[in-house]
Design a protein around this motif. Structure first.
Motif, mmCIF file in Angstrom:
data_model
loop_
_atom_site.group_PDB
_atom_site.id
_atom_site.type_symbol
_atom_site.label_atom_id
_atom_site.label_comp_id
_atom_site.label_asym_id
_atom_site.label_seq_id
_atom_site.Cartn_x
_atom_site.Cartn_y
_atom_site.Cartn_z
ATOM 1 N N GLU A 136 66.673 4.147 -19.644
ATOM 2 C CA GLU A 136 65.810 3.039 -19.625
ATOM 3 C C GLU A 136 64.880 2.825 -20.897
ATOM 4 O O GLU A 136 64.443 1.745 -21.088
ATOM 5 N N PHE A 137 64.991 3.718 -21.977
ATOM 6 C CA PHE A 137 64.281 3.791 -23.278
ATOM 7 C C PHE A 137 65.419 3.385 -24.347
ATOM 8 O O PHE A 137 64.791 3.759 -25.494
ATOM 9 N N ALA A 138 66.478 3.091 -23.997
ATOM 10 C CA ALA A 138 67.513 3.142 -24.886
ATOM 11 C C ALA A 138 67.227 1.975 -26.187
ATOM 12 O O ALA A 138 66.749 1.097 -25.881
ATOM 13 N N GLY A 139 67.362 2.470 -27.469
ATOM 14 C CA GLY A 139 67.048 1.749 -28.763
ATOM 15 C C GLY A 139 65.678 1.533 -28.786
ATOM 16 O O GLY A 139 65.301 0.737 -29.894
ATOM 17 N N ARG A 140 64.786 2.191 -28.309
ATOM 18 C CA ARG A 140 63.220 2.143 -28.557
ATOM 19 C C ARG A 140 63.025 3.544 -28.913
ATOM 20 O O ARG A 140 63.549 4.544 -28.814
ATOM 21 N N ARG A 141 61.779 3.471 -29.602
ATOM 22 C CA ARG A 141 61.119 4.673 -29.820
ATOM 23 C C ARG A 141 60.392 5.386 -28.749
ATOM 24 O O ARG A 141 59.688 4.944 -28.127
ATOM 25 N N ILE A 142 60.594 6.801 -28.616
ATOM 26 C CA ILE A 142 59.895 7.513 -27.528
ATOM 27 C C ILE A 142 58.886 8.424 -28.228
ATOM 28 O O ILE A 142 59.222 9.006 -29.391
ATOM 29 N N GLY A 143 58.202 9.136 -27.200
ATOM 30 C CA GLY A 143 57.404 10.317 -27.650
ATOM 31 C C GLY A 143 57.788 11.278 -26.872
ATOM 32 O O GLY A 143 58.342 11.217 -25.700
ATOM 33 N N ILE A 144 57.680 12.600 -27.465
ATOM 34 C CA ILE A 144 58.133 13.995 -26.659
ATOM 35 C C ILE A 144 56.719 14.856 -27.033
ATOM 36 O O ILE A 144 56.541 15.315 -28.009
ATOM 37 N N LEU A 145 56.188 15.110 -25.646
ATOM 38 C CA LEU A 145 54.904 15.829 -25.593
ATOM 39 C C LEU A 145 55.227 17.137 -24.937
ATOM 40 O O LEU A 145 54.836 17.456 -23.713
ATOM 41 N N ILE A 146 56.060 18.101 -25.629
ATOM 42 C CA ILE A 146 56.493 19.259 -25.261
ATOM 43 C C ILE A 146 56.099 20.319 -26.174
ATOM 44 O O ILE A 146 56.347 20.041 -27.300
ATOM 45 N N GLU A 147 55.913 21.507 -25.701
ATOM 46 C CA GLU A 147 55.366 22.815 -26.420
ATOM 47 C C GLU A 147 56.635 23.474 -26.777
ATOM 48 O O GLU A 147 57.696 23.362 -25.736
ATOM 49 N N GLU A 149 60.466 25.175 -28.316
ATOM 50 C CA GLU A 149 61.673 24.672 -28.538
ATOM 51 C C GLU A 149 62.333 23.678 -27.750
ATOM 52 O O GLU A 149 63.365 23.061 -27.897
ATOM 53 N N HIS A 150 62.015 23.693 -26.443
ATOM 54 C CA HIS A 150 62.230 22.612 -25.533
ATOM 55 C C HIS A 150 62.145 21.235 -26.016
ATOM 56 O O HIS A 150 63.030 20.476 -25.626
ATOM 57 N N ALA A 151 61.197 21.044 -26.936
ATOM 58 C CA ALA A 151 60.794 19.611 -27.436
ATOM 59 C C ALA A 151 62.087 19.332 -28.288
ATOM 60 O O ALA A 151 62.749 18.019 -28.194
ATOM 61 N N ALA A 152 62.716 20.204 -28.972
ATOM 62 C CA ALA A 152 63.765 20.188 -29.973
ATOM 63 C C ALA A 152 65.117 19.525 -29.047
ATOM 64 O O ALA A 152 66.029 18.981 -29.476
ATOM 65 N N MET A 153 65.236 20.355 -28.025
ATOM 66 C CA MET A 153 66.546 20.099 -27.252
ATOM 67 C C MET A 153 66.321 18.851 -26.541
ATOM 68 O O MET A 153 67.143 18.042 -26.630
ATOM 69 N N ILE A 154 65.133 18.219 -26.094
ATOM 70 C CA ILE A 154 64.853 17.003 -25.457
ATOM 71 C C ILE A 154 65.361 15.954 -26.480
ATOM 72 O O ILE A 154 65.952 14.876 -26.240
ATOM 73 N N GLU A 155 64.901 16.244 -27.630
ATOM 74 C CA GLU A 155 64.962 15.337 -28.822
ATOM 75 C C GLU A 155 66.421 15.181 -29.203
ATOM 76 O O GLU A 155 66.961 13.962 -29.643
ATOM 77 N N ARG A 156 67.141 16.300 -29.202
ATOM 78 C CA ARG A 156 68.606 16.131 -29.573
ATOM 79 C C ARG A 156 69.549 15.477 -28.478
ATOM 80 O O ARG A 156 70.476 14.857 -28.697
ATOM 81 N N MET A 157 68.971 15.762 -27.243
ATOM 82 C CA MET A 157 69.894 15.369 -26.249
ATOM 83 C C MET A 157 69.648 13.755 -26.123
ATOM 84 O O MET A 157 70.510 13.134 -25.767
ATOM 85 N N SER A 164 64.103 6.461 -32.028
ATOM 86 C CA SER A 164 63.603 7.702 -32.713
ATOM 87 C C SER A 164 62.695 8.223 -31.683
ATOM 88 O O SER A 164 62.470 7.552 -30.696
ATOM 89 N N ALA A 165 62.387 9.426 -32.254
ATOM 90 C CA ALA A 165 61.379 10.281 -31.271
ATOM 91 C C ALA A 165 60.068 10.812 -32.163
ATOM 92 O O ALA A 165 60.323 11.205 -33.164
ATOM 93 N N TYR A 166 59.137 10.693 -31.476
ATOM 94 C CA TYR A 166 57.780 11.193 -32.022
ATOM 95 C C TYR A 166 57.398 12.333 -31.337
ATOM 96 O O TYR A 166 57.053 12.284 -30.216
ATOM 97 N N LEU A 167 57.504 13.451 -32.059
ATOM 98 C CA LEU A 167 57.158 14.652 -31.321
ATOM 99 C C LEU A 167 55.737 15.392 -31.778
ATOM 100 O O LEU A 167 55.119 15.128 -32.587
ATOM 101 N N ALA A 168 55.036 15.680 -30.591
ATOM 102 C CA ALA A 168 53.725 16.352 -30.535
ATOM 103 C C ALA A 168 53.494 17.190 -29.472
ATOM 104 O O ALA A 168 54.259 17.216 -28.554
ATOM 105 N N ARG A 169 52.500 18.174 -29.875
ATOM 106 C CA ARG A 169 52.095 19.125 -28.823
ATOM 107 C C ARG A 169 50.936 18.407 -27.823
ATOM 108 O O ARG A 169 50.366 17.596 -28.393
#
Ligand SMILES: Cc1cc2nc3c(=O)[nH]c(=O)nc-3n(C[C@H](O)[C@H](O)[C@H](O)COP(=O)(O)OP(=O)(O)OC[C@H]3O[C@@H](n4cnc5c(N)ncnc54)[C@H](O)[C@@H]3O)c2cc1C
Length: 277
Positions: A136-147, A149-157, A164-169
């Motif tokens: 549902e977010f195809a081709g758009r920028r998302i945020g990943i708010l996860i503490e 290593e799990h954040a990196a896994m979601i980003e890779r997936m 693109s993804a913006y990662l933050a705690r």
């Protein structure tokens, strides 16, 4: 005295009741109406129902169950469960019902990171499962708010799906606000990020205490241990859906399809075990 009482009327419990009712065994389904995906308007990744409102799915399922005389569906919260194989007692505020076997399908409860605004978007622009809501977010920028290593896994997936993804705690985000076609993250350093949606990680716990009260063994994940046939470690007690999984996997496959499959397995096992010597 019912052959089986199913506690929980999400996809796992509804399917268990259907499976049992089709075999002309008496089954009572008790449901308190607190669904894990209550805020979701469009559920995805369910064959023939991709994008369907989960409330609509439950309504259709209940209509289908109404065609089976051996199935009784009651809107009631279970308050206590006791007994053993052949003689379980299940109490609601108004009545105590008896059954030879139980299927527990009471699901999980989610606690989100304490970021203001996050909970209001849960199941809409804030999600946990990339399989359910990534496309549902195809081709758009998302945020990943996860503490962690799990954040990196979601980003890779999600890399092939989103722009693109913006990662933050979560601790670095002061608030999440609606920005029309997306969300705005207000960060502790005063800056602002625009994203289409957010993936976060909820802390999940058993919604109901009955498995523990009956003495069912839990797994390190907090899920109820079941074998390959949906049986818990307590004879006559079966479990299905998000609340249970086998020791072979680290956690439940949290999805409607998996919950339906698990409900069918638990229901079929309850019928089958009753005729085994
Ligand atoms: C935000 C969000 C979005 C999701 N989106 C998707 C998606 O798009 N696609 C997908 O496949 N999956 C999705 N899921 C996962 C999916 O919702 C779950 O896997 C599924 O609902 C699990 O079904 P269940 O029957 O195990 O539990 P639930 O659906 O949670 O049902 C549990 C039932 O038990 C009942 N219950 C609990 N305690 C009692 C009690 N004491 N007495 C009587 N009844 C009780 C509740 O009322 C409820 O009916 C999403 C989950 C979340 C949180």
């Amino acid at each position: 005295m019912y052959d089986v009482i199913v506690i929980g009327g999400g996809p796992a419990g509804l399917q268990a009741a259907l499976t049992i009712g089709r075999m002309h065994r008496s089954v009572l389904l008790l449901d308190s109406g607190e669904y894990r995906n209550a805020t979701v308007e469009h559920a995805h990744n369910l064959l023939t129902n991709d994008g369907r409102d989960p409330a609509e799915l439950r309504r259709i399922a209940r209509d289908e169950l109404a065609a089976y005389p051996d199935v009784e569906v009651r809107a009631a919260a279970v308050t206590a469960v006791s007994g053993s194989l052949g003689a379980f007692e299940v109490s609601t505020g108004e009545a105590t019902e008896r059954a030879a076997r139980l299927v527990l399908a009471t699901g999980m409860r989610d606690e989100l990171p304490a970021v203001p605004g996050l909970a209001e978007q849960w199941g809409r622009r804030v999600a946990q499962c990339p399989f359910c809501h990534g496309h549902e977010f195809a081709g758009r920028r998302i945020g990943i708010l996860i503490e962690g290593e799990h954040a990196a896994m979601i980003e890779r997936m999600l890399r092939p799906v989103v722009a693109s993804a913006y990662l933050a705690r979560p601790a670095d985000v002061v608030a999440v606000t609606d920005a029309g076609d997306g969300l705005q993250l207000q960060l502790a350093d005063g800056s602002v990020e625009q994203v289409a949606g957010i993936f976060t990680a909820a802390t999940s716990t058993q919604r109901a205490p009955f498995a523990v009260q009956l003495g069912c063994r839990l797994l390190p994940s907090g899920g109820v241990e079941i074998d390959g046939l949906g049986r818990t470690t307590v004879p006559g007690v079966y479990a299905a859906g998000d609340m249970a999984h086998t020791p072979a996997v680290p956690g439940p496959m949290v999805s409607l399809a998996a919950a339906i499959a698990a409900g069918q397995l638990a229901g079929a096992s309850a019928v089958r075990d009753a005729i085994m010597p």
